[in-house]
Design a protein around this motif. Structure first.
Motif, PDB file in Angstrom:
ATOM      1  N   VAL A   1      -7.116  12.222   6.218  1.00  0.00           N
ATOM      2  CA  VAL A   1      -8.236  11.327   6.513  1.00  0.00           C
ATOM      3  C   VAL A   1      -8.636  11.586   7.962  1.00  0.00           C
ATOM      4  N   SER A   2      -9.914  11.791   8.177  1.00  0.00           N
ATOM      5  CA  SER A   2     -10.408  12.147   9.503  1.00  0.00           C
ATOM      6  C   SER A   2      -9.986  11.119  10.554  1.00  0.00           C
ATOM      7  N   ARG A   3      -9.623  11.608  11.727  1.00  0.00           N
ATOM      8  CA  ARG A   3      -9.202  10.733  12.824  1.00  0.00           C
ATOM      9  C   ARG A   3     -10.332   9.813  13.271  1.00  0.00           C
ATOM     10  N   THR A   4     -11.590  10.196  12.989  1.00  0.00           N
ATOM     11  CA  THR A   4     -12.715   9.325  13.340  1.00  0.00           C
ATOM     12  C   THR A   4     -12.878   8.187  12.335  1.00  0.00           C
ATOM     13  N   GLU A   5     -12.386   8.384  11.106  1.00  0.00           N
ATOM     14  CA  GLU A   5     -12.452   7.333  10.088  1.00  0.00           C
ATOM     15  C   GLU A   5     -11.233   6.427  10.135  1.00  0.00           C
ATOM     16  N   PHE A   6     -10.065   7.017  10.377  1.00  0.00           N
ATOM     17  CA  PHE A   6      -8.822   6.242  10.399  1.00  0.00           C
ATOM     18  C   PHE A   6      -8.208   6.351  11.793  1.00  0.00           C
TER      19      PHE A   6
ATOM     20  N   GLN B   1      -1.212  -1.210  -5.038  1.00  0.00           N
ATOM     21  CA  GLN B   1      -1.201   0.163  -4.546  1.00  0.00           C
ATOM     22  C   GLN B   1      -2.249   0.369  -3.452  1.00  0.00           C
ATOM     23  N   LEU B   2      -2.304  -0.581  -2.545  1.00  0.00           N
ATOM     24  CA  LEU B   2      -3.227  -0.541  -1.423  1.00  0.00           C
ATOM     25  C   LEU B   2      -2.467  -0.886  -0.152  1.00  0.00           C
ATOM     26  N   PHE B   3      -3.105  -0.685   0.993  1.00  0.00           N
ATOM     27  CA  PHE B   3      -2.509  -1.160   2.230  1.00  0.00           C
ATOM     28  C   PHE B   3      -3.589  -1.644   3.193  1.00  0.00           C
ATOM     29  N   LEU B   4      -3.238  -2.668   3.957  1.00  0.00           N
ATOM     30  CA  LEU B   4      -4.131  -3.240   4.948  1.00  0.00           C
ATOM     31  C   LEU B   4      -3.772  -2.686   6.318  1.00  0.00           C
ATOM     32  N   THR B   5      -4.790  -2.433   7.144  1.00  0.00           N
ATOM     33  CA  THR B   5      -4.548  -2.044   8.529  1.00  0.00           C
ATOM     34  C   THR B   5      -5.238  -3.049   9.447  1.00  0.00           C
ATOM     35  N   PHE B   6      -4.606  -3.285  10.605  1.00  0.00           N
ATOM     36  CA  PHE B   6      -5.120  -4.251  11.571  1.00  0.00           C
ATOM     37  C   PHE B   6      -5.374  -3.523  12.882  1.00  0.00           C
ATOM     38  N   ARG B   7      -6.576  -3.715  13.394  1.00  0.00           N
ATOM     39  CA  ARG B   7      -6.941  -3.069  14.656  1.00  0.00           C
ATOM     40  C   ARG B   7      -8.091  -3.835  15.302  1.00  0.00           C
ATOM     41  N   ASN B   8      -7.903  -4.218  16.564  1.00  0.00           N
ATOM     42  CA  ASN B   8      -8.953  -4.908  17.319  1.00  0.00           C
ATOM     43  C   ASN B   8      -9.520  -6.110  16.555  1.00  0.00           C
ATOM     44  N   ARG B   9      -8.629  -6.948  16.051  1.00  0.00           N
ATOM     45  CA  ARG B   9      -8.976  -8.196  15.360  1.00  0.00           C
ATOM     46  C   ARG B   9      -9.579  -7.988  13.965  1.00  0.00           C
ATOM     47  N   THR B  10      -9.767  -6.768  13.528  1.00  0.00           N
ATOM     48  CA  THR B  10     -10.366  -6.539  12.220  1.00  0.00           C
ATOM     49  C   THR B  10      -9.312  -6.096  11.211  1.00  0.00           C
ATOM     50  N   VAL B  11      -9.571  -6.399   9.933  1.00  0.00           N
ATOM     51  CA  VAL B  11      -8.691  -6.029   8.829  1.00  0.00           C
ATOM     52  C   VAL B  11      -9.497  -5.197   7.842  1.00  0.00           C
ATOM     53  N   VAL B  12      -8.933  -4.082   7.401  1.00  0.00           N
ATOM     54  CA  VAL B  12      -9.571  -3.281   6.356  1.00  0.00           C
ATOM     55  C   VAL B  12      -8.516  -2.875   5.340  1.00  0.00           C
ATOM     56  N   VAL B  13      -8.974  -2.551   4.134  1.00  0.00           N
ATOM     57  CA  VAL B  13      -8.081  -2.194   3.035  1.00  0.00           C
ATOM     58  C   VAL B  13      -8.319  -0.740   2.644  1.00  0.00           C
ATOM     59  N   TRP B  14      -7.210   0.019   2.482  1.00  0.00           N
ATOM     60  CA  TRP B  14      -7.272   1.434   2.108  1.00  0.00           C
ATOM     61  C   TRP B  14      -6.474   1.660   0.831  1.00  0.00           C
ATOM     62  N   ASN B  15      -6.837   2.744   0.124  1.00  0.00           N
ATOM     63  CA  ASN B  15      -5.978   3.203  -0.973  1.00  0.00           C
ATOM     64  C   ASN B  15      -5.278   4.483  -0.524  1.00  0.00           C
ATOM     65  N   PHE B  16      -4.407   5.000  -1.387  1.00  0.00           N
ATOM     66  CA  PHE B  16      -3.604   6.152  -0.986  1.00  0.00           C
ATOM     67  C   PHE B  16      -4.269   7.488  -1.288  1.00  0.00           C
ATOM     68  N   ARG B  17      -5.556   7.432  -1.583  1.00  0.00           N
ATOM     69  CA  ARG B  17      -6.380   8.641  -1.595  1.00  0.00           C
ATOM     70  C   ARG B  17      -7.101   8.786  -0.261  1.00  0.00           C
ATOM     71  N   GLY B  18      -6.799   7.842   0.644  1.00  0.00           N
ATOM     72  CA  GLY B  18      -7.417   7.881   1.963  1.00  0.00           C
ATOM     73  C   GLY B  18      -8.809   7.299   1.988  1.00  0.00           C
ATOM     74  N   GLU B  19      -9.137   6.467   1.003  1.00  0.00           N
ATOM     75  CA  GLU B  19     -10.479   5.893   0.906  1.00  0.00           C
ATOM     76  C   GLU B  19     -10.476   4.446   1.381  1.00  0.00           C
ATOM     77  N   LEU B  20     -11.505   4.085   2.130  1.00  0.00           N
ATOM     78  CA  LEU B  20     -11.678   2.701   2.567  1.00  0.00           C
ATOM     79  C   LEU B  20     -12.135   1.870   1.375  1.00  0.00           C
ATOM     80  N   VAL B  21     -11.354   0.846   1.037  1.00  0.00           N
ATOM     81  CA  VAL B  21     -11.637   0.040  -0.154  1.00  0.00           C
ATOM     82  C   VAL B  21     -12.427  -1.210   0.195  1.00  0.00           C
ATOM     83  N   THR B  22     -12.016  -1.907   1.236  1.00  0.00           N
ATOM     84  CA  THR B  22     -12.619  -3.201   1.559  1.00  0.00           C
ATOM     85  C   THR B  22     -12.757  -3.382   3.057  1.00  0.00           C
TER      86      THR B  22
END
Length: 464
Positions: free
Chosen positions: A308-313, A326-347
């Motif tokens: 996954v590109s360093r500019t996207e993740f 089968q998803l994971f949440l990441t936290f950065r700068n007060r924001t939350v996003v959801v990813w799948n293990f294909r490297g796609e942004l889900v939510t």
């Protein structure tokens, strides 16, 4: 929500914590995707999601401020010899089980409150110099585990104690017994409770040994020598051993969590002169990120690599793994996003800007079905400063990002509304005061109640 909790033995509480949200263990050889199960049902997945959203909105409709508990009691703290234990301090952790709410203050004082009588039952500190560092509810035997340090030991060694909930309900916190007494849990040792696999991992730096115990009865299972092991990550059914970095690669081993059998021994190639931001394991997926490089997602079964590109993740400050989805949440700068293990942004969430920039996971709760996230957020996302502001408790759908409900001081429907019982404790705070600087959050799914703790050592109960 808290599937594993790692408690280091440093004199001060750790600011970083790995939280894994899971409900049941998945075998290493296969992974079950509950989203696929939804599609297999006669009714469409979209219909199920719509129903769940509507149900969640109704569940959190008309939440009011019902009760207030106070961990600070100068009369009740008379037995504590350490001056800082006698001072009012913020709530850092809340756990609820079997009609009892446990609130741990940063000072190390822990109080138990009854939801039956809405009164304080007792303090869990059983020694005048005890500083409780963390709590863990063991559902396997209906007990509460406290992890403490002591002034007599210069706060350097972790001591674990388990107390059946029934004794705490009777006001007998000293009726429990010590755990792992044979282990020297001095810095940099630690203890980690794994709810998904039903295991406890300890590390004794003095002996140089990791040990695994059964969470049901605390019996010793097996040990792992720490020769060149820099870190251990726990996932359903397995453990990932990360060894000291070698030139151009990092040695890794995957072990069975049940008996320590080596399932896979391999190396992962690295850029020589760049630091490793993180290495994480999720079932058969290995996540590796180096400074200013792409995220690598490696399937350790077949060595298939996804980047996954360093500019996207960009490197997050924390993860939450959702084993059911089968998803994971990441936290950065007060924001939350959801990813799948294909490297796609889900939510991406529409209204879920976290209040605390350091991603305090005690202010986040994931439901056991892993469909909702409850967090302490900015009540108005466009506000950029914290000074003089009051946050809100936001409930959002993880799969859609929709904000389903919000406990907000500006909402005229949110009021102070005690239940009116004879023994009911009075609520001294206004709604605005209760929503100011929340430092801990917990959702009791059985009672459908949210408990929030603030910097003044008070706990507030929100329910419909």
């Amino acid at each position: 929500m808290e599937a594993t909790k790692k408690i280091p033995s440093s004199p001060r509480p750790s600011l970083s914590r790995r939280i894994l949200a899971g409900k049941r263990a998945c075998p290493f050889e296969s992974s079950s995707n509950c989203l696929k199960k939804l599609f297999k049902r006669e009714i469409s997945a979209r219909g199920n999601r719509a129903f769940n959203c509507t149900n969640a909105q109704e569940k959190f409709h008309n939440f009011q401020l019902r009760e207030e508990f106070d961990t600070y009691d100068p009369k009740g703290n008379w037995f504590l010899q350490l001056n800082f234990l006698k001072k009012r301090s913020k709530i850092v952790e809340i756990v609820a089980a079997k009609e009892i709410v446990f609130a741990l203050a940063q000072s190390g004082v822990c109080a138990a409150f009854s939801r039956d009588t809405n009164r304080k039952i007792c303090y869990l500190n059983i020694s005048p110099d005890e500083v409780i560092r963390s709590l863990f509810y063991n559902k396997n035997n209906d007990s509460l585990i406290t992890v403490s340090v002591y002034a007599s030991d210069n706060f350097s060694t972790l001591k674990c104690r388990t107390t059946p909930i029934q004794y705490i309900r009777r006001g007998q916190p000293d009726a429990g017994f010590s755990l792992f007494e044979s282990e020297s849990l001095k810095w940099p040792g630690f203890v980690e409770f794994d709810d998904v696999n039903g295991k406890v991992l300890t590390y004794s730096a003095q002996d140089g040994i990791y040990k695994v115990f059964d969470l049901k009865n605390y019996t010793f299972l097996y040990s792992i020598p720490d020769e060149h092991v820099s870190e251990i990550k726990i996932s359903p059914g397995i453990m990932l051993l990360i060894y000291e970095r070698a030139p151009g690669h990092v040695p890794l081993k995957i072990l069975s969590i049940e008996d320590g059998t080596v399932l896979k021994d391999f190396r992962h190639l690295l850029h020589r002169n760049k630091k490793v931001d993180f290495i994480e394991q999720f079932n058969e997926k290995l996540l590796v990120k180096q400074d200013n490089e792409n995220l690598q997602i490696l399937d350790v079964r077949n060595s298939q690599l996804t980047e996954v590109s360093r500019t996207e993740f960009m490197t997050p400050s924390a993860f939450i793994f959702l084993y059911e989805n089968q998803l994971f949440l990441t936290f950065r700068n007060r924001t939350v996003v959801v990813w799948n293990f294909r490297g796609e942004l889900v939510t991406s969430f529409e209204d879920h800007l976290l209040w605390h920039p350091d991603c305090n996971t005690n202010n986040i709760y994931i439901t056991s079905d892993q469909d909702l996230i409850i967090s302490y957020c900015k009540s108005h996302p466009h506000e950029c400063t914290d000074e003089g502001r009051v946050g809100s408790i936001n409930i959002s759908n993880i799969l859609t990002g929709k904000c389903l409900a919000k406990i907000c001081a500006s909402d005229p429907n949110v009021k102070v509304s005690p239940r009116g019982r004879i023994n009911s404790s009075s609520v001294h705070s206004t709604v605005r005061e209760a929503l100011e600087d929340i430092t801990a959050l917990f959702y009791d799914e059985e009672k459908n109640e949210i408990y929030s703790g603030n910097r003044y050592g008070r706990v507030h109960v929100w329910s419909s």
